[in-house]
Each structure stands twice: as structure tokens, then as C-alpha cells.
Design an enzyme around this catalytic site. Sequence first.
Site, PDB file in Angstrom:
ATOM      1  NE  ARG A   1      39.295  35.318  40.791  1.00 30.71           N
ATOM      2  CZ  ARG A   1      39.616  36.463  40.022  1.00 30.71           C
ATOM      3  NH1 ARG A   1      40.507  36.984  40.224  1.00 30.71           N
ATOM      4  NH2 ARG A   1      38.695  36.821  39.076  1.00 30.71           N
TER       5      ARG A   1
ATOM      6  CG  HIS B   1      44.829  35.004  37.909  1.00 35.03           C
ATOM      7  ND1 HIS B   1      43.981  34.848  38.886  1.00 35.03           N
ATOM      8  CD2 HIS B   1      44.358  35.686  37.256  1.00 35.03           C
ATOM      9  CE1 HIS B   1      43.253  35.914  39.060  1.00 35.03           C
ATOM     10  NE2 HIS B   1      43.440  36.490  37.584  1.00 35.03           N
TER      11      HIS B   1
ATOM     12  CG  PHE C   1      53.176  37.927  39.457  1.00 33.78           C
ATOM     13  CD1 PHE C   1      53.761  38.102  38.197  1.00 33.78           C
ATOM     14  CD2 PHE C   1      52.119  38.333  39.338  1.00 33.78           C
ATOM     15  CE1 PHE C   1      53.377  38.803  37.330  1.00 33.78           C
ATOM     16  CE2 PHE C   1      51.398  39.321  38.853  1.00 33.78           C
ATOM     17  CZ  PHE C   1      52.197  39.220  37.429  1.00 33.78           C
TER      18      PHE C   1
ATOM     19  CG  ASP D   1      44.860  38.392  32.787  1.00 30.95           C
ATOM     20  OD1 ASP D   1      43.947  39.015  32.232  1.00 30.95           O
ATOM     21  OD2 ASP D   1      44.811  37.990  34.030  1.00 30.95           O
TER      22      ASP D   1
ATOM     23  CD  GLU E   1      55.836  39.484  42.899  1.00 27.48           C
ATOM     24  OE1 GLU E   1      54.659  40.017  42.321  1.00 27.48           O
ATOM     25  OE2 GLU E   1      57.091  39.990  42.617  1.00 27.48           O
TER      26      GLU E   1
ATOM     27  NE  ARG F   1      40.885  36.355  34.686  1.00 26.73           N
ATOM     28  CZ  ARG F   1      40.086  36.479  33.918  1.00 26.73           C
ATOM     29  NH1 ARG F   1      39.390  35.449  33.261  1.00 26.73           N
ATOM     30  NH2 ARG F   1      39.810  37.689  33.690  1.00 26.73           N
TER      31      ARG F   1
END
Length: 322
Positions: free
Chosen positions: A16, A114, A89, A122, A64, A172
Site C-alpha cells: 500500500r 487490506h 469495503f 483486524d 463506497e 497491509r
Amino acid sequence: MSKKAKLIASSGDSLRESFGRELVSLANEYPNVVVLDADIAGGTGIHHFRDKFPDRFIQCGIAEQNMMAMAGGLAATGLIPIVTTFAVFMLRAIEQARLSIAYANMNVKIVASHPGLDTGPDGGSAQCLEDLACFRAIPNMVVISPCDPIEMKQATKAILDYVGPVYMRTGRSDTKKILDSEYKFKIGKGRVIRDGEDVTIVACGVEVSRALEAAESLKDEGISARVVNMSTIKPIDIDLLEKCAIETGAFVTAEDHNVIGGLGGAVAEALAKVRPSPIEFIGTQDVFGESGEPDELAEKYEQTAEFIASAAKRAIKRKPGN
């Protein structure tokens, strides 16, 4: 330094962060690029672009679906929108990605951070293990999962040059540097990064470094394993897969994703058309993840080098005549 150490020992940036910095370096070359964010720029690496080019950064908030539809509209004006948020998402907006972007064949780049168990602490609600399957099934959509910072930088430029919808994973965690400066990424092409004769391990994303580790351990047992970095899941490099089938006769696929519908499914579908071969599938076995460190989760869900090596031996045993 040994060849193995050169390939897999050194850690680098997360994918990222590599993506975010490379986009900044390319911004002046592509003045029609704009970035859309869903209130999560600090987690996607796109904060680098936001800070340098605030007039080309659109904060959409936690909306989104609206963001994805907006990207389709912006692309219709000649801009190149880059849609960024966490992979899980992105699934919230898959209808808009399908209709506003892919159905209209708009020049939008969807870049998701992610993905997979690499999301780590998470937990299962945030670990997207379905995205490759979902986006691969959408017509007109190119699907990419780079393996290290070198490939991420090259892939970032490649998707900006490509005209059409793209879905690309980042990541990530800090990523091991695998490829050298001579490596050249090309959409739709896999690359043999370690040759071998007994079995082919086809991997993408974080699993490529584990595939290389597995190949090294198999060498100690007298097994010659080929490793293919298949960073483009769609369109899959069917010519390379056919060549590997002829030369090695057995496969393992390795991905940080559900074994249903992702890289493994793409490889199996391709081989079924040209040269059916024994295949073993490494990935999450149609289950959700849980909270933990990425390496711990890879061990629990059987995605480490040890499990890839075991799968390779199973695939070899399934070759005709064995």
C-alpha cells in the site's frame, strides 16, 4: 549472500505504501489522474497523493457505493479515477463497480488494500477473502495482485497506461523483496521466477515469497519445483500454464484468498481447456479468518511454505504413472 537470501530474506515496504508513493511520482506524467477516497487514506497509502496533490484528491466519506458510481462519471469526462479503500469495503460497492464502471467499460482503477489474512489483527470481518473471485467474474475487469514493491511500482504505471477497468490488490504488511531490477511487469503475463522440472507452484501476492521458500525446501528433498508469479489473475496467462503443464505435469496454486474462485480457480479453468493436470490448492478452505498476526494466521490456515511444499509432493504423486 546466498541466492535464497537474495530472493526472500530482505523485507521492504508494504504494498500500500509502495503504491501511494509511486502514484505521487507518476502524478505529473498523468495529469488526468484523480484519487477517490472513502475516509481511509491513512490506511491505503494514498495519503502520499493527498498531501502532494490535494486538488486532485476527492474525499467521498464512508459512502463506497457513491464513490464507485462517481468514479464512473468522472471517467466519462476523460479523467482517470483511482478508487481506494479496504478490499472488504469494495464488496459493498460491487453493484456500482459492475454497472457504473465495468458495464460501461469505463477507465477506472479500483485499488484495494487490506486483502486476505494479511489484514491480520483486524479479524475475520475485515479480512477480504472473496475479492479476487468477485471482481474476476465481472466482464471487462482486469484483476491484478502484485507480489512485492518492485512489481507494485511497475503495475501502478501499467494500470494507468491500460485503458479499461482494473481491480488491483495492495497489502497491509511489510513485503519481502523478491524481484530484481530487471523484472518487467506486463498485464496478462505470468513470470517464471524459479525454474524446476517436477512441479509448478503458481502464486500471487504474499504467497509468492512463501512459494520460493517451499521450492528451496523441496530442493533439499531432491524435488525440482518451478515457481510462477501469476500477478495477473485475469486475464490469466494460459500459454505459460500450458507450457508448465507440458514440462512439469503437476501444479500447486497459492493465494491469500478463498480457494474458491480466485487464482486457483483461474488456473484450473485454464488448464481444463488446454492440458488438464493434477492441482493442489493452497488458500483459505472456504472459511472466514480471525484476529491474529499475519504469519500466525498463515500457519493456522495452512498457507506457509511448509504446507505449499507438502501440497507439491501430493500433486507429484497424482501425476499419471506415479
